[in-house]
Motif scaffolding. Structure first.
Motif, PDB file in Angstrom:
ATOM      1  N   ALA A  43      34.873  48.598  34.675  1.00 27.44           N
ATOM      2  CA  ALA A  43      34.652  48.250  33.270  1.00 27.44           C
ATOM      3  C   ALA A  43      35.641  48.968  32.365  1.00 27.44           C
ATOM      4  O   ALA A  43      36.038  48.421  31.328  1.00 27.44           O
ATOM      5  CB  ALA A  43      33.223  48.590  32.863  1.00 27.44           C
ATOM      6  N   MET A  44      36.049  50.164  32.734  1.00 28.67           N
ATOM      7  CA  MET A  44      37.051  50.869  31.932  1.00 28.67           C
ATOM      8  C   MET A  44      38.435  50.261  32.129  1.00 28.67           C
ATOM      9  O   MET A  44      39.216  50.172  31.185  1.00 28.67           O
ATOM     10  CB  MET A  44      37.094  52.353  32.311  1.00 28.67           C
ATOM     11  CG  MET A  44      35.918  53.131  31.801  1.00 28.67           C
ATOM     12  SD  MET A  44      36.075  54.887  32.105  1.00 28.67           S
ATOM     13  CE  MET A  44      36.117  54.975  33.871  1.00 28.67           C
ATOM     14  N   LEU A  45      38.741  49.845  33.357  1.00 33.46           N
ATOM     15  CA  LEU A  45      40.063  49.309  33.641  1.00 33.46           C
ATOM     16  C   LEU A  45      40.218  47.856  33.222  1.00 33.46           C
ATOM     17  O   LEU A  45      41.314  47.429  32.855  1.00 33.46           O
ATOM     18  CB  LEU A  45      40.379  49.448  35.132  1.00 33.46           C
ATOM     19  CG  LEU A  45      40.491  50.878  35.655  1.00 33.46           C
ATOM     20  CD1 LEU A  45      40.666  50.872  37.157  1.00 33.46           C
ATOM     21  CD2 LEU A  45      41.624  51.614  34.973  1.00 33.46           C
ATOM     22  N   ARG A  46      39.156  47.098  33.296  1.00 31.87           N
ATOM     23  CA  ARG A  46      39.165  45.684  32.912  1.00 31.87           C
ATOM     24  C   ARG A  46      37.979  45.396  31.997  1.00 31.87           C
ATOM     25  O   ARG A  46      36.970  44.859  32.433  1.00 31.87           O
ATOM     26  CB  ARG A  46      39.063  44.803  34.133  1.00 31.87           C
ATOM     27  CG  ARG A  46      40.273  44.866  34.992  1.00 31.87           C
ATOM     28  CD  ARG A  46      40.353  43.646  35.795  1.00 31.87           C
ATOM     29  NE  ARG A  46      41.634  43.654  36.465  1.00 31.87           N
ATOM     30  CZ  ARG A  46      42.164  42.600  37.011  1.00 31.87           C
ATOM     31  NH1 ARG A  46      41.531  41.475  36.974  1.00 31.87           N
ATOM     32  NH2 ARG A  46      43.323  42.675  37.598  1.00 31.87           N
ATOM     33  N   PRO A  47      38.098  45.745  30.722  1.00 31.57           N
ATOM     34  CA  PRO A  47      36.966  45.523  29.805  1.00 31.57           C
ATOM     35  C   PRO A  47      36.832  44.049  29.436  1.00 31.57           C
ATOM     36  O   PRO A  47      37.397  43.582  28.464  1.00 31.57           O
ATOM     37  CB  PRO A  47      37.320  46.388  28.591  1.00 31.57           C
ATOM     38  CG  PRO A  47      38.788  46.552  28.651  1.00 31.57           C
ATOM     39  CD  PRO A  47      39.199  46.435  30.081  1.00 31.57           C
ATOM     40  N   LEU A  83      28.616  49.246  28.245  1.00 27.62           N
ATOM     41  CA  LEU A  83      28.850  50.498  27.524  1.00 27.62           C
ATOM     42  C   LEU A  83      30.176  51.145  27.904  1.00 27.62           C
ATOM     43  O   LEU A  83      30.899  51.654  27.035  1.00 27.62           O
ATOM     44  CB  LEU A  83      27.696  51.465  27.771  1.00 27.62           C
ATOM     45  CG  LEU A  83      26.342  51.054  27.190  1.00 27.62           C
ATOM     46  CD1 LEU A  83      25.268  52.045  27.595  1.00 27.62           C
ATOM     47  CD2 LEU A  83      26.411  50.904  25.690  1.00 27.62           C
ATOM     48  N   ALA A  84      30.522  51.139  29.188  1.00 26.99           N
ATOM     49  CA  ALA A  84      31.780  51.760  29.623  1.00 26.99           C
ATOM     50  C   ALA A  84      32.986  50.992  29.103  1.00 26.99           C
ATOM     51  O   ALA A  84      33.982  51.601  28.690  1.00 26.99           O
ATOM     52  CB  ALA A  84      31.826  51.851  31.138  1.00 26.99           C
ATOM     53  N   SER A  85      32.903  49.673  29.087  1.00 25.88           N
ATOM     54  CA  SER A  85      34.045  48.896  28.576  1.00 25.88           C
ATOM     55  C   SER A  85      34.214  49.102  27.075  1.00 25.88           C
ATOM     56  O   SER A  85      35.340  49.254  26.583  1.00 25.88           O
ATOM     57  CB  SER A  85      33.875  47.417  28.901  1.00 25.88           C
ATOM     58  OG  SER A  85      32.786  46.868  28.196  1.00 25.88           O
ATOM     59  N   ARG A  86      33.110  49.162  26.343  1.00 27.70           N
ATOM     60  CA  ARG A  86      33.214  49.367  24.892  1.00 27.70           C
ATOM     61  C   ARG A  86      33.675  50.789  24.577  1.00 27.70           C
ATOM     62  O   ARG A  86      34.468  50.994  23.668  1.00 27.70           O
ATOM     63  CB  ARG A  86      31.876  49.086  24.205  1.00 27.70           C
ATOM     64  CG  ARG A  86      31.399  47.647  24.293  1.00 27.70           C
ATOM     65  CD  ARG A  86      32.497  46.648  23.985  1.00 27.70           C
ATOM     66  NE  ARG A  86      32.061  45.279  24.062  1.00 27.70           N
ATOM     67  CZ  ARG A  86      32.357  44.432  25.034  1.00 27.70           C
ATOM     68  NH1 ARG A  86      33.096  44.821  26.052  1.00 27.70           N
ATOM     69  NH2 ARG A  86      31.956  43.196  25.022  1.00 27.70           N
TER      70      ARG A  86
END
Length: 174
Positions: A43-47, A83-86
């Motif tokens: 999620a952090m690498l591909r939001p 939450l991690a992507s945001r």
């Protein structure tokens, strides 16, 4: 489409690692959650929205395979993906410390919520569930994250398509 399929396949690999490798490297009953680490890092690498869908799908398979309550881990992984992507988009600097901070927060959130669900559905005390299960598992997840971040970033970078930079008569972008 190709990125979503790659994301789902790597999610299935993380599920296989959870079922095969995690019990073998357990320390005093504390196991890492490879699926949680995968969803948080991905999620952090591909939001994108596909990360939430893959997190939900892999979480649902995780619940069905591990005889957990269907939907609990699926909902928690979809929440972590969101939450991690945001948080990654908001904080925006791709440093290891920010990535670890986001991963630690998401691991602690999921492990604490899962422990609280365990308290509600069984006869285990809240202190035992949080201190003896959630906290050690979240720390183990963070240690596994140090291995997973470089692997997934290399995998996703290799799978990304290369586009030529747009050119202008006055500004040349590289």
């Amino acid at each position: 489409m190709r990125g979503s399929v790659l994301l789902f396949l790597v999610g299935l690999v993380s599920l296989a690692l959870q079922l095969i490798l995690a019990p073998a490297i357990a320390i005093f009953g504390t196991m890492p959650n490879f699926v949680l680490v995968f969803v948080g890092v991905a999620a952090m690498l591909r939001p994108s929205d596909s990360t939430m869908a893959v997190g939900f799908a892999v979480g649902l398979v995780y619940d069905l395979v591990t005889s957990g309550t269907p939907g609990v881990m699926a909902a928690l992984l979809a929440l972590v993906a969101f939450l991690a992507s945001r948080a990654s988009m908001r904080l925006g600097n791709d440093t290891l410390s920010v990535s670890l901070l986001i991963t630690m927060a998401s691991a602690l959130l999921v492990e604490a919520c899962y422990a609280l669900f365990y308290v509600v559905t069984t006869e285990v005390g809240i202190v035992d569930a949080l201190l003896m299960r959630a906290l050690p598992c979240a720390l183990y997840d963070c240690a596994i994250c140090l291995i997973v971040i470089p692997l997934l970033s290399a995998l996703f970078a290799r799978g990304a398509s290369v586009h030529a930079a747009p050119e202008s008569s006055t500004i040349r972008l590289r």
